[in-house]
Scaffold this motif. Sequence first.
Motif, mmCIF file in Angstrom:
data_model
loop_
_atom_site.group_PDB
_atom_site.id
_atom_site.type_symbol
_atom_site.label_atom_id
_atom_site.label_comp_id
_atom_site.label_asym_id
_atom_site.label_seq_id
_atom_site.Cartn_x
_atom_site.Cartn_y
_atom_site.Cartn_z
ATOM 1 N N PHE A 1 28.548 -21.763 6.990
ATOM 2 C CA PHE A 1 27.332 -22.745 7.738
ATOM 3 C C PHE A 1 26.368 -22.340 8.342
ATOM 4 O O PHE A 1 27.313 -20.708 8.895
ATOM 5 N N LEU B 1 26.454 -29.992 8.631
ATOM 6 C CA LEU B 1 27.589 -29.663 8.737
ATOM 7 C C LEU B 1 28.397 -31.122 9.275
ATOM 8 O O LEU B 1 28.937 -31.132 9.283
ATOM 9 N N LYS C 1 32.188 -30.427 8.005
ATOM 10 C CA LYS C 1 32.522 -29.225 9.254
ATOM 11 C C LYS C 1 34.018 -29.761 8.622
ATOM 12 O O LYS C 1 34.839 -28.190 8.736
#
Length: 377
Positions: free
Chosen positions: A10, A26, A29
């Motif tokens: 990322f 994200l 994530k």
Amino acid sequence: MAGIYIHIPFCKQACHYCDFHFSTSLKKKEDMLEALKTELTLRKEELRNETIETIYFGGGTPSILEVDEINALIDKVYELFVVVHQPEITLEANPDDLDTVTIQRLAQSKVNRLSIGIQSFGEEDLKMMNRAHNAQEAVTCLQEAIQYFDNISIDLIYGIPNLSNARWLENIQRILDLGIPHISCYALTVEERTALNKLIQKGVVPSPKEEVAHAHFMLLIAKLKQEGYIHYELSNFAKPGYYSKNNSAYWLGKKYLGIGPSAHSFDGQYRSWNIANNPLYIKAIEAGELPSEIEELSLSDRYNEYIMTGLRTIWGVELDRVLREFGSEYHRYLIQESASFIAEGLMNEQDGILTITDKGKFLSDGIASDLFWLDLK
């Protein structure tokens, strides 16, 4: 001894020159963090007879994670593997992520080494590269970091269009003034699938010139040698005692386990690499599958790799090791093919060890490729 590399895929934004695997979203994530832990579990047997001496968070931008998330991944490594008493645990970080509170929290964690992507202290250079930080943030974060971390490495890029020799030396002097013990320097390269390549094709940015990069590189070598740094690998300089254990293990051919999308692994005989696609990586791991390809290295592959990595370092290539591990034919070939480079002053042979001279360092990769064994059958 072995190392574990964890790829955090990322970034806040895409640097114009970068072709590494990452996403600026994200959204996945949490799923990615769980997948990384699961992959560590799935692969723990691969290093069952090894002790872990380095843990390295690369990317991407690992510092985009919360400190608690980084700690959870470290804890998982400790849970699954045998780790030495004082491992080197490195976090790659960008200046814009390193505010005072974050640095303090990292200093309280098991992370004991920061690798900070400065790239340049010049505002115009940072804008051209589309870095997420500005010049003042670069200085401020380093001033803060040295209050809490002894072991810090910074990245600089040379050969940037319009970067004069004088401004390049100013970049280096900034690092010296701060007492940073490890410096990694890379020439700006233009990769095909990058924004930089498109900007050059459109005439927005001038193309980097090899002679400029060469001049910067030679200034760098001379200045850091004068200041007591050891040029222990082609792109890396360190004060005594501050070599990167993670990177040194790679150059010395030690085993390492690469976790995460696009991460590579090596066990001495086999090389593997994970798929460079976040959703497909997560999907495979959640199904208990390893989304990787494996290649068995042939004798010539292993010889070529030893030549390439060895010649990049101060440890060089040992002729006796070539004879012992690869045989007399490879040994004779290496002696024969290196003779012209030694005569030209680009290589040196001393006590049975081949190294690249300062004169030859900028040409190091090309010299190594000329010494490769090619299977043309």
